[in-house]
Design an enzyme around this catalytic site. Structure first.
Site, PDB file in Angstrom:
ATOM      1  N   SER A 275       0.623  -1.183  -0.006  1.00 44.97           N
ATOM      2  CA  SER A 275      -0.079   0.050   0.066  1.00 44.97           C
ATOM      3  C   SER A 275       0.815   1.388   0.008  1.00 44.97           C
ATOM      4  CB  SER A 275      -0.904   0.052   1.269  1.00 44.97           C
ATOM      5  OG  SER A 275      -0.161   0.265   2.258  1.00 44.97           O
ATOM      6  N   LYS A 276       0.114   2.310  -0.290  1.00 44.37           N
ATOM      7  CA  LYS A 276       0.806   3.593  -0.200  1.00 44.37           C
ATOM      8  C   LYS A 276       1.821   4.007   0.558  1.00 44.37           C
ATOM      9  CE  LYS A 276      -1.545   8.001  -0.657  1.00 44.37           C
ATOM     10  NZ  LYS A 276      -2.935   8.627  -0.824  1.00 44.37           N
ATOM     11  N   ARG A 277       1.393   3.794   2.030  1.00 44.84           N
ATOM     12  CA  ARG A 277       2.500   4.018   2.898  1.00 44.84           C
ATOM     13  C   ARG A 277       3.614   3.164   3.057  1.00 44.84           C
ATOM     14  NH1 ARG A 277       1.172   8.955   4.991  1.00 44.84           N
ATOM     15  NH2 ARG A 277      -1.006   9.258   4.013  1.00 44.84           N
ATOM     16  N   ASP A 278       3.660   1.888   2.434  1.00 46.05           N
ATOM     17  CA  ASP A 278       4.693   1.077   2.924  1.00 46.05           C
ATOM     18  C   ASP A 278       6.021   1.463   2.291  1.00 46.05           C
ATOM     19  OD1 ASP A 278       3.030  -1.000   4.057  1.00 46.05           O
ATOM     20  OD2 ASP A 278       2.350  -1.703   2.308  1.00 46.05           O
ATOM     21  N   PHE A 287       5.400   4.469  -5.978  1.00 47.20           N
ATOM     22  CA  PHE A 287       4.941   5.213  -7.157  1.00 47.20           C
ATOM     23  C   PHE A 287       5.835   5.284  -8.107  1.00 47.20           C
ATOM     24  CE2 PHE A 287       2.424   6.747  -3.459  1.00 47.20           C
ATOM     25  CZ  PHE A 287       1.256   6.323  -3.616  1.00 47.20           C
TER      26      PHE A 287
END
Length: 520
Positions: A275-278, A287
């Site tokens: 996920s985004k925060r990982d 990203f």
RNA sequence: GGUCCCUUCGUCUAAUGGUUAGGACAUCAGGUUUUCAUCCUGAAAAUAGGGGUUCGAUCCCCCUAGGGACUACCA
């Protein structure tokens, strides 16, 4: 004959695939991989790769997200054939711009009694769910059982329902899932998947804000856009039976696309979907490009800005779930196109490995010619071309290339050649700089300076002769020579380094080192 | 909890009934190198468990365990 040949050559298959992200934020690597597999499949079969923006949820719309998606795709070389910016025959390609289309299809379902109006407010829905939970139902849903006690056109009657709609009551349209029916489909990756309709709820297909939900929009658009293959993440697998059912309701079964549900990309530590925060938690980007949310200052880092080549990034992504069945691992995008096959996509999720991603970049860097690297590093720092000749920079590149993973490493590793000032690394100095040997360093540098043809072999010979004459160990003088000329203790071949730097610079630096280090 | 999906070295994976279970990343050791890196050589490292089917199961079937996804008027 000529005509025939031409036709054969320009023949394009009618394979059409779409990548359908929602613009709720930046695309992360899982999304990019989905786009990649769609792209590869389309190109491999001379088909069409379509970008469709699924922006039916106005509440979650994030400004800039759509542009980010397109920028990311372009950076990776995955440019769509049809899409919001490039147009195409089956547009528009933003679902918000197709709003009118969906209502008539929802109505079609209403007329065939595959769907019904429902008036329950979110509060009433909550109440229903809570009540059911209290009475022991573990997962309460709006389904063939519960709908009979809710406010909908099935319980109220169609006339009453119309009245309420006319008087301005807000409503949704729900799919009417039949009781106890098996829905089966043959997933290209997973084989036959079968679900009983008793386990599927009466999903909302048309929202009270006049927008369809994903399920309706997706099926309608795939049909209208003549999509032949749906390649998407595994998170869609549970709702695929609903989509299949929708095709049946519309009478489109013969036009139903082939489904392929891709395994997920997992967190490197522990388990679960990446996920985004990982990324920032574990020290790697999730990203493709940097992303800054408009409402906060937080920046999520991207592969591009970290110095990765798009081809390395794409190569790594392709291998997260797919492999060619040979031992080849390094592929260009066009290699991937010719080798790719859905048949070789695995079923199980893969944990992301940042170390291997770096290795891919290193491999791709080695594939580049020195002059290609010249282009990229001068983009990174244009000052070097003003100070040095192209020929000289090329020599430095070839000297330090094998030490680099990123383009930036070339600049770092070659800094003593590309920048006039050097910093003497403290720990190197503390470890190996012995003032007792300064006289030797000085006279050695004079000897080296006196060499006529200042080339690697000659430098090496003179150097060794000097050591022998003065009965000096290599370990005493070599590190000092390296510190003095490069500032560091580690680096590429000393003699080749000296050759490239030239005897004047060598002498100046040694003199300077003796001065500054002594005084410092 | 329910539904669905998944399960080969630490990680990515190959081998679709017969292999000493192969490769890559990472790790470790040795060699090369003035050094670090590269490079070369080598080592350690896996079929989740239990039942079947079969002459023979990593591979087919069942059960168990573990993991994951989904479970919204989000996609």
């Amino acid at each position: 004959m000529f005509c025939y040949y031409l036709i054969m050559n320009e023949e394009i298959s009618n394979i059409r695939v779409r990548f359908a992200p929602s613009p709720t934020g930046p695309l992360h690597i899982g999304g990019v991989r989905t786009a990649l597999y769609n792209f590869l499949f389309a190109r491999k079969h001379k088909g069409t790769f379509i970008l469709r923006i699924e922006d039916t949820d106005q509440k979650r719309f994030v400004p800039g997200a759509e542009k980010y998606i397109l920028d990311a795709l372009n950076w990776c070389g995955l440019t769509p054939d049809e899409g919001p910016d490039m147009g195409g025959e089956k547009g528009p390609y933003r679902q918000s711009e197709r709003k009118e289309i969906y209502l008539s299809f929802a109505q079609q379902l209403l007329e065939s009694e595959h769907a019904y109006y429902a008036f329950d407010t979110p509060e009433e829905l909550d109440e229903m769910r809570n009540k059911m939970k209290a009475s022991g139902v573990l997962s309460p849903t709006y389904n063939s059982i519960t709908r009979s006690s809710m406010q909908n056109s099935l319980t109220l009657g169609m006339d009453e329902a119309r009245k309420r709609i006319d008087s301005g009551d807000s409503y949704v349209i729900r799919i009417k899932m039949p009781r106890n029916q098996e829905i089966k489909f043959n997933d290209k990756i997973r084989g036959w998947v079968s679900v009983n309709t008793n386990h599927i709820d009466d999903k909302v297909i048309y929202k009270s804000d006049g927008m369809p939900t994903y399920h309706l929009a997706n099926v309608v658009d795939d049909y209208l856009m003549e999509i032949t293959h749906v390649i998407r993440g595994e998170e869609w697998l549970p709702s695929a039976p609903l989509h299949v059912f929708l095709y049946q309701c519309f009478g489109w079964s013969s036009k139903m696309p082939v489904f392929s549900h891709l395994p997920l990309i997992l967190k490197p530590d522990g388990n679960g979907k990446l996920s985004k925060r990982d990324g920032d938690r574990l020290g790697f980007p999730v990203f493709p490009l940097n992303w800054r949310a408009s409402d906060q200052n937080e920046i999520f880092s991207g592969y591009k800005e970290q110095g990765f080549y798009p081809e390395a990034f794409v190569n790594m992504l392709a291998f997260l779930g797919w492999n060619p069945g040979t031992e080849q691992e390094i592929f260009s995008l066009s290699d991937l196109i010719s080798e790719f096959s859905l048949d070789r996509v695995g079923k199980s999720g893969s944990k992301y490995d940042y170390e291997k991603t770096k290795w891919f970049n290193q491999q791709h860097l080695r594939l580049k010619s020195d002059s290609e690297i010249f282009e990229t590093i001068t983009e990174l720092d244009n000052s070097i071309v003003e100070k040095f000749s192209r020929e000289y920079i090329l020599q430095v590149i070839s000297l330090v290339k094998e030490r680099a993973i990123f383009d930036l490493d070339i600049l770092k590793e070659g800094s003593c050649f590309l920048f006039n000032e050097i910093n003497f690394d403290d720990s190197a100095v503390n470890k190996k700089w012995n003032p007792a040997f300064i006289p030797h360093l000085k006279s050695l540098s004079d000897k080296l300076f006196a060499i006529n043809e200042f080339a690697e072999k000659n430098i090496e010979r003179v150097f060794h002769d000097y050591l022998q004459q003065h009965n000096l160990g290599l370990g005493k003088i070599m590190p000092m020579l390296r510190i003095a000329t490069t500032g560091r203790l580690a680096g590429p071949s000393m003699f080749r380094s000296l050759e490239i730097m030239g005897k004047e610079k060598m002498l100046n630096r040694i003199t300077e080192a003796i001065d500054t280090i002594k005084n410092g």
